[in-house]
Design an enzyme around this catalytic site. Structure first.
Site, PDB file in Angstrom:
ATOM      1  N   LYS A  33       0.167   4.258  -0.297  1.00 54.96           N
ATOM      2  CA  LYS A  33      -0.468   5.449   0.297  1.00 54.96           C
ATOM      3  C   LYS A  33      -0.219   6.676  -0.595  1.00 54.96           C
ATOM      4  O   LYS A  33      -0.160   6.520  -1.814  1.00 54.96           O
ATOM      5  CB  LYS A  33       0.031   5.635   1.730  1.00 54.96           C
ATOM      6  CG  LYS A  33      -0.151   4.347   2.556  1.00 54.96           C
ATOM      7  CD  LYS A  33       0.018   4.532   4.022  1.00 54.96           C
ATOM      8  CE  LYS A  33      -0.199   3.191   4.734  1.00 54.96           C
ATOM      9  NZ  LYS A  33      -0.124   3.262   6.186  1.00 54.96           N
ATOM     10  N   GLU A  55      -6.825   4.734   7.854  1.00 52.87           N
ATOM     11  CA  GLU A  55      -6.601   6.156   7.546  1.00 52.87           C
ATOM     12  C   GLU A  55      -7.825   6.760   6.867  1.00 52.87           C
ATOM     13  O   GLU A  55      -8.112   7.944   7.020  1.00 52.87           O
ATOM     14  CB  GLU A  55      -5.328   6.299   6.690  1.00 52.87           C
ATOM     15  CG  GLU A  55      -4.074   6.082   7.532  1.00 52.87           C
ATOM     16  CD  GLU A  55      -2.905   5.455   6.805  1.00 52.87           C
ATOM     17  OE1 GLU A  55      -2.895   5.452   5.559  1.00 52.87           O
ATOM     18  OE2 GLU A  55      -1.992   4.950   7.498  1.00 52.87           O
ATOM     19  N   GLY A 103       2.710   2.378  10.856  1.00 55.18           N
ATOM     20  CA  GLY A 103       3.678   3.458  10.714  1.00 55.18           C
ATOM     21  C   GLY A 103       4.378   3.832  12.009  1.00 55.18           C
ATOM     22  O   GLY A 103       5.046   4.859  12.097  1.00 55.18           O
ATOM     23  N   HIS A 135      -9.532   1.230   4.927  1.00 55.57           N
ATOM     24  CA  HIS A 135      -8.258   1.410   5.629  1.00 55.57           C
ATOM     25  C   HIS A 135      -8.465   2.363   6.804  1.00 55.57           C
ATOM     26  O   HIS A 135      -9.253   3.301   6.720  1.00 55.57           O
ATOM     27  CB  HIS A 135      -7.207   1.960   4.657  1.00 55.57           C
ATOM     28  CG  HIS A 135      -5.827   1.903   5.231  1.00 55.57           C
ATOM     29  ND1 HIS A 135      -5.367   2.831   6.127  1.00 55.57           N
ATOM     30  CD2 HIS A 135      -4.826   0.999   5.067  1.00 55.57           C
ATOM     31  CE1 HIS A 135      -4.126   2.506   6.484  1.00 55.57           C
ATOM     32  NE2 HIS A 135      -3.782   1.399   5.845  1.00 55.57           N
ATOM     33  N   SER A 195       3.588  -2.062  10.295  1.00 54.70           N
ATOM     34  CA  SER A 195       5.044  -2.118  10.490  1.00 54.70           C
ATOM     35  C   SER A 195       5.655  -3.466  10.112  1.00 54.70           C
ATOM     36  O   SER A 195       6.608  -3.930  10.741  1.00 54.70           O
ATOM     37  CB  SER A 195       5.416  -1.740  11.935  1.00 54.70           C
ATOM     38  OG  SER A 195       4.995  -0.427  12.230  1.00 54.70           O
ATOM     39  N   ASN A 205       0.875  -1.175   0.000  1.00 58.21           N
ATOM     40  CA  ASN A 205       0.000   0.000   0.000  1.00 58.21           C
ATOM     41  C   ASN A 205       0.908   1.220   0.000  1.00 58.21           C
ATOM     42  O   ASN A 205       1.493   1.564   1.027  1.00 58.21           O
ATOM     43  CB  ASN A 205      -0.897  -0.033   1.255  1.00 58.21           C
ATOM     44  CG  ASN A 205      -1.748   1.224   1.372  1.00 58.21           C
ATOM     45  OD1 ASN A 205      -1.753   2.071   0.476  1.00 58.21           O
ATOM     46  ND2 ASN A 205      -2.452   1.346   2.480  1.00 58.21           N
ATOM     47  N   GLU A 229      -5.201  -4.811  10.570  1.00 64.70           N
ATOM     48  CA  GLU A 229      -4.179  -3.786  10.760  1.00 64.70           C
ATOM     49  C   GLU A 229      -4.459  -3.044  12.063  1.00 64.70           C
ATOM     50  O   GLU A 229      -5.239  -2.083  12.069  1.00 64.70           O
ATOM     51  CB  GLU A 229      -4.205  -2.788   9.602  1.00 64.70           C
ATOM     52  CG  GLU A 229      -3.939  -3.401   8.252  1.00 64.70           C
ATOM     53  CD  GLU A 229      -3.368  -2.380   7.277  1.00 64.70           C
ATOM     54  OE1 GLU A 229      -2.300  -2.666   6.744  1.00 64.70           O
ATOM     55  OE2 GLU A 229      -3.967  -1.309   7.079  1.00 64.70           O
TER      56      GLU A 229
HETATM   57  P1  13P Z   1       3.104   0.454   7.698  1.00 62.37           P
HETATM   58  O1  13P Z   1       3.616  -0.830   7.124  1.00 62.37           O
HETATM   59  O2  13P Z   1       3.833   1.668   7.226  1.00 62.37           O
HETATM   60  O3  13P Z   1       3.002   0.383   9.207  1.00 62.37           O
HETATM   61  O4  13P Z   1       1.596   0.643   7.158  1.00 62.37           O
HETATM   62  C1  13P Z   1       0.703  -0.396   7.252  1.00 62.37           C
HETATM   63  C2  13P Z   1      -0.494  -0.063   6.458  1.00 62.37           C
HETATM   64  O5  13P Z   1      -1.256   0.818   6.802  1.00 62.37           O
HETATM   65  C3  13P Z   1      -0.731  -0.816   5.210  1.00 62.37           C
HETATM   66  O6  13P Z   1      -2.002  -0.579   4.708  1.00 62.37           O
END
Ligand code: 13P
Length: 250
Positions: A11, A96, A170, A94, A209, A9, A164
């Site tokens: 982003k 976010e 992150g 997601h 992560s 992903n 997740e």
């Molecule tokens: P990270 O791997 O940067 O923690 O992000 C995970 C994520 O949100 C994947 O959709």
């Protein structure tokens, strides 16, 4: 047998230059992996990514889609548009999107219905926040998100679930393999209770992560079928190592 799936992903990252550089190393013609590999760039980079992945074993997905099929919805992109472009996958719900765009379980359910109708392969994200985990509500929240999105939908066999935990995204914090396995087993049990789903045939990915250093241990858990990778998917070397940990070249 569930084939491992590793998705990047990306982003809101990237330029045309970085997309080209990354895919040159990730999407190599003639190379195939035991794991299925998908990259999800920003909408504006989808066409370029599709071109670069053509003739390789890497598929392309989007990070979101509209719950509407067409019409006066400025700024939205429909599931049909994504399919028409050549995308096979779409990430939905997601954390976010839930956090910064107020996406509710109902909206995620409507987006899932739109994606399934368009015959895209959806990845539905679920996961609790730090506060919810500390309050002992992690399973309750994940169950609510799962049922909210999946119940009463047709075609659930196509759906992939990504667990997740928000506190692991992150942050460099990862659920321990045992913590992740516990939640994945819980998710699979929940899927078994949702009509129309065959839990043993559905893939449940871990996200938060994930990196080369922790991937193998996570993938060693019986209910972890792959990963949804954020930051580490922007580094070709890291991402390739994660893909290798999920099964290696064929
Ligand atoms: P990270 O791997 O940067 O923690 O992000 C995970 C994520 O949100 C994947 O959709």
């Amino acid at each position: 047998m569930r084939r491992p799936l590793v998705m990047g992903n990306w982003k809101m990252h990237g330029t045309r230059g970085s997309v080209r550089r990354l895919l040159k190393e990730i999407a190599v013609a003639g190379e195939s992996q035991a794991a299925e590999v998908v990259v999800c760039p920003a909408f504006v980079h989808l066409q370029q990514a599709l071109n670069l992945c053509e003739g390789t074993a890497v598929s392309v997905g989007a990070q979101d889609c509209s719950h509407m099929t067409a019409g006066a919805f400025t700024g939205e992109v429909s599931a049909e548009m994504l399919l028409d472009l050549g995308c096979r996958w779409v990430i939905l719900g997601h954390s976010e999107r839930r956090q910064y765009h107020g996406e509710s379980d109902d909206l995620v359910a409507a987006k899932l219905a739109a994606a399934l109708q368009a015959r895209l392969l959806p990845v539905v994200c679920v996961g609790e926040t730090q506060e919810e985990r500390e309050a002992g509500e992690a399973e309750y929240v994940v169950s609510r998100q799962l049922r909210g999105a999946l119940e009463a939908q047709a075609g659930l066999q196509q759906v992939v679930v990504a667990y997740e935990p928000v506190w692991a995204i992150g942050t460099g914090l990862t659920a321990t393999p045992a913590e992740a396995q516990d939640m994945h087993a819980f998710i699979r049990a929940q899927l078994g209770e949702i009509a129309g789903a065959d839990p043993d045939a559905m893939r449940v990915l871990y996200g938060g992560s994930v990196k080369a250093a922790n991937a193998a241990e996570l993938f060693g858990q019986p209910d972890i079928d792959g990963a949804l990778v954020g930051g580490a998917s922007l580094d070709a070397n890291e991402f390739r190592q994660i893909v290798a940990a999920a099964g290696g070249p064929q």
